[in-house]
Design a protein around this motif. Structure first.
Motif, PDB file in Angstrom:
ATOM      1  N   SER A  17       0.764  -1.221   0.000  1.00  0.00           N
ATOM      2  CA  SER A  17       0.000   0.000   0.000  1.00  0.00           C
ATOM      3  C   SER A  17       0.792   1.267   0.000  1.00  0.00           C
ATOM      4  O   SER A  17       0.201   2.289   0.123  1.00  0.00           O
ATOM      5  CB  SER A  17      -0.870   0.057   1.236  1.00  0.00           C
ATOM      6  OG  SER A  17      -1.760  -0.945   1.289  1.00  0.00           O
ATOM      7  N   VAL A  42       1.910  -1.961  -4.271  1.00  0.00           N
ATOM      8  CA  VAL A  42       0.476  -1.893  -4.185  1.00  0.00           C
ATOM      9  C   VAL A  42      -0.153  -3.260  -4.373  1.00  0.00           C
ATOM     10  O   VAL A  42       0.186  -3.943  -5.313  1.00  0.00           O
ATOM     11  CB  VAL A  42      -0.080  -0.958  -5.278  1.00  0.00           C
ATOM     12  CG1 VAL A  42      -1.547  -0.792  -5.149  1.00  0.00           C
ATOM     13  CG2 VAL A  42       0.605   0.385  -5.236  1.00  0.00           C
ATOM     14  N   SER A  77      -2.589  -5.418  -5.941  1.00  0.00           N
ATOM     15  CA  SER A  77      -3.223  -5.076  -7.199  1.00  0.00           C
ATOM     16  C   SER A  77      -3.860  -6.288  -7.836  1.00  0.00           C
ATOM     17  O   SER A  77      -3.459  -7.398  -7.582  1.00  0.00           O
ATOM     18  CB  SER A  77      -2.153  -4.502  -8.126  1.00  0.00           C
ATOM     19  OG  SER A  77      -2.686  -4.210  -9.369  1.00  0.00           O
ATOM     20  N   TYR A 119     -10.332  -6.737  -5.075  1.00  0.00           N
ATOM     21  CA  TYR A 119     -10.129  -5.382  -5.580  1.00  0.00           C
ATOM     22  C   TYR A 119      -8.958  -5.206  -6.541  1.00  0.00           C
ATOM     23  O   TYR A 119      -8.051  -6.007  -6.605  1.00  0.00           O
ATOM     24  CB  TYR A 119      -9.958  -4.419  -4.402  1.00  0.00           C
ATOM     25  CG  TYR A 119      -8.822  -4.789  -3.462  1.00  0.00           C
ATOM     26  CD1 TYR A 119      -7.568  -4.219  -3.604  1.00  0.00           C
ATOM     27  CD2 TYR A 119      -9.016  -5.700  -2.425  1.00  0.00           C
ATOM     28  CE1 TYR A 119      -6.531  -4.548  -2.748  1.00  0.00           C
ATOM     29  CE2 TYR A 119      -7.990  -6.032  -1.562  1.00  0.00           C
ATOM     30  CZ  TYR A 119      -6.743  -5.447  -1.733  1.00  0.00           C
ATOM     31  OH  TYR A 119      -5.713  -5.781  -0.879  1.00  0.00           O
ATOM     32  N   ASN A 120      -9.025  -4.088  -7.287  1.00  0.00           N
ATOM     33  CA  ASN A 120      -7.947  -3.550  -8.133  1.00  0.00           C
ATOM     34  C   ASN A 120      -7.347  -2.368  -7.391  1.00  0.00           C
ATOM     35  O   ASN A 120      -8.042  -1.713  -6.628  1.00  0.00           O
ATOM     36  CB  ASN A 120      -8.510  -3.000  -9.451  1.00  0.00           C
ATOM     37  CG  ASN A 120      -9.104  -4.060 -10.318  1.00  0.00           C
ATOM     38  OD1 ASN A 120      -8.539  -5.119 -10.490  1.00  0.00           O
ATOM     39  ND2 ASN A 120     -10.273  -3.765 -10.882  1.00  0.00           N
ATOM     40  N   VAL A 121      -6.075  -2.062  -7.656  1.00  0.00           N
ATOM     41  CA  VAL A 121      -5.424  -0.951  -6.976  1.00  0.00           C
ATOM     42  C   VAL A 121      -4.780  -0.007  -7.978  1.00  0.00           C
ATOM     43  O   VAL A 121      -4.200  -0.440  -8.966  1.00  0.00           O
ATOM     44  CB  VAL A 121      -4.343  -1.456  -6.009  1.00  0.00           C
ATOM     45  CG1 VAL A 121      -3.505  -0.319  -5.464  1.00  0.00           C
ATOM     46  CG2 VAL A 121      -4.973  -2.210  -4.872  1.00  0.00           C
ATOM     47  N   SER A 129      -2.285   3.692  -7.725  1.00  0.00           N
ATOM     48  CA  SER A 129      -1.608   4.599  -6.806  1.00  0.00           C
ATOM     49  C   SER A 129      -1.051   5.764  -7.594  1.00  0.00           C
ATOM     50  O   SER A 129      -0.713   5.634  -8.771  1.00  0.00           O
ATOM     51  CB  SER A 129      -0.488   3.884  -6.053  1.00  0.00           C
ATOM     52  OG  SER A 129       0.522   3.488  -6.940  1.00  0.00           O
ATOM     53  N   VAL A 167      -3.337   5.625  -2.479  1.00  0.00           N
ATOM     54  CA  VAL A 167      -3.625   4.283  -2.966  1.00  0.00           C
ATOM     55  C   VAL A 167      -5.139   4.100  -2.943  1.00  0.00           C
ATOM     56  O   VAL A 167      -5.768   4.245  -1.897  1.00  0.00           O
ATOM     57  CB  VAL A 167      -2.939   3.213  -2.088  1.00  0.00           C
ATOM     58  CG1 VAL A 167      -3.251   1.821  -2.596  1.00  0.00           C
ATOM     59  CG2 VAL A 167      -1.442   3.449  -2.038  1.00  0.00           C
ATOM     60  N   THR A 168      -5.725   3.778  -4.103  1.00  0.00           N
ATOM     61  CA  THR A 168      -7.164   3.569  -4.204  1.00  0.00           C
ATOM     62  C   THR A 168      -7.427   2.126  -4.608  1.00  0.00           C
ATOM     63  O   THR A 168      -6.953   1.680  -5.651  1.00  0.00           O
ATOM     64  CB  THR A 168      -7.797   4.535  -5.221  1.00  0.00           C
ATOM     65  OG1 THR A 168      -7.465   5.877  -4.842  1.00  0.00           O
ATOM     66  CG2 THR A 168      -9.298   4.368  -5.280  1.00  0.00           C
ATOM     67  N   SER A 169      -8.160   1.405  -3.771  1.00  0.00           N
ATOM     68  CA  SER A 169      -8.546   0.014  -4.045  1.00  0.00           C
ATOM     69  C   SER A 169     -10.030   0.012  -4.385  1.00  0.00           C
ATOM     70  O   SER A 169     -10.855   0.374  -3.548  1.00  0.00           O
ATOM     71  CB  SER A 169      -8.293  -0.862  -2.806  1.00  0.00           C
ATOM     72  OG  SER A 169      -6.942  -0.792  -2.432  1.00  0.00           O
ATOM     73  N   THR A 202      -9.480   4.040   0.220  1.00  0.00           N
ATOM     74  CA  THR A 202      -8.393   4.969  -0.084  1.00  0.00           C
ATOM     75  C   THR A 202      -7.463   5.049   1.120  1.00  0.00           C
ATOM     76  O   THR A 202      -7.922   5.148   2.259  1.00  0.00           O
ATOM     77  CB  THR A 202      -8.953   6.370  -0.405  1.00  0.00           C
ATOM     78  OG1 THR A 202      -9.885   6.258  -1.469  1.00  0.00           O
ATOM     79  CG2 THR A 202      -7.836   7.324  -0.810  1.00  0.00           C
TER      80      THR A 202
END
Length: 171
Positions: A9, A13, A15, A110-112, A114, A123-125, A142
């Protein structure tokens, strides 16, 4: 926890690719949680890539849902990591464990993405709650973390990073 590739994170990340794309938002917001995430690195991150055990843990002391008022999550994985690597690929799954044991944990796939913004890594998941409380639902988490200190990366290394996190769940 299942992982066919991994990331972290802050510097790395978690991902992945979620079947079906972005989270559904046909309904409304059913849960928002605010808290803190800590990511630890063993051995500490340096400028040299090497196998590193990464432990991610989060605590949400404040959530808006009447029966799921607090939550936590934790995951550990090993990847090749360094202060210079900002991403990787794979599938990521996290389980939000709600504070009330009568409320089933929520599985988040989830997808990530950054991005570096003003000395921070955001970082957005984005993904889906696929099982447990709130399933099926879309979710976005986030985390905001400071960009690693280059001098520390070149000397003692980065042992951990901490930052605020928010998760929103939409049904």
């Amino acid at each position: 926890m299942s992982r066919s590739g991994a990331v972290l994170s802050v510097v790395l990340v978690a991902s992945g690719v979620v079947a079906g794309g972005a989270p559904a938002r046909a309904g409304g917001l059913v849960q928002t949680c605010v808290g803190t995430e800590v990511t630890s690195f063993d051995p500490p991150l340096t400028l040299v890539s090497r196998p590193t055990e990464i432990t991610v843990s989060g605590l949400f002391p404040t959530c808006t849902h009447a029966t799921a008022r607090t939550a936590s999550y934790a995951e550990t994985f090993t990847i090749n990591a360094s202060c210079l690597v900002l991403g990787d690929s794979g599938t990521a799954t996290r389980s939000f464990v709600w504070g009330d044991p009568a409320v089933a944990p929520s599985t988040f796939v989830y997808n990530v993405t950054s991005s570096a913004v003003g000395g921070q890594i955001v970082v957005t998941s984005s993904g889906l709650i696929t099982d447990g409380t709130f399933a099926p639902a879309g979710a976005v988490q986030t985390v905001t973390l400071l960009t690693p200190n280059t001098l520390q990366c070149a000397t003692t290394g980065i042992a951990s990073v901490t930052g605020p996190t928010t998760v929103n769940i939409h049904q």
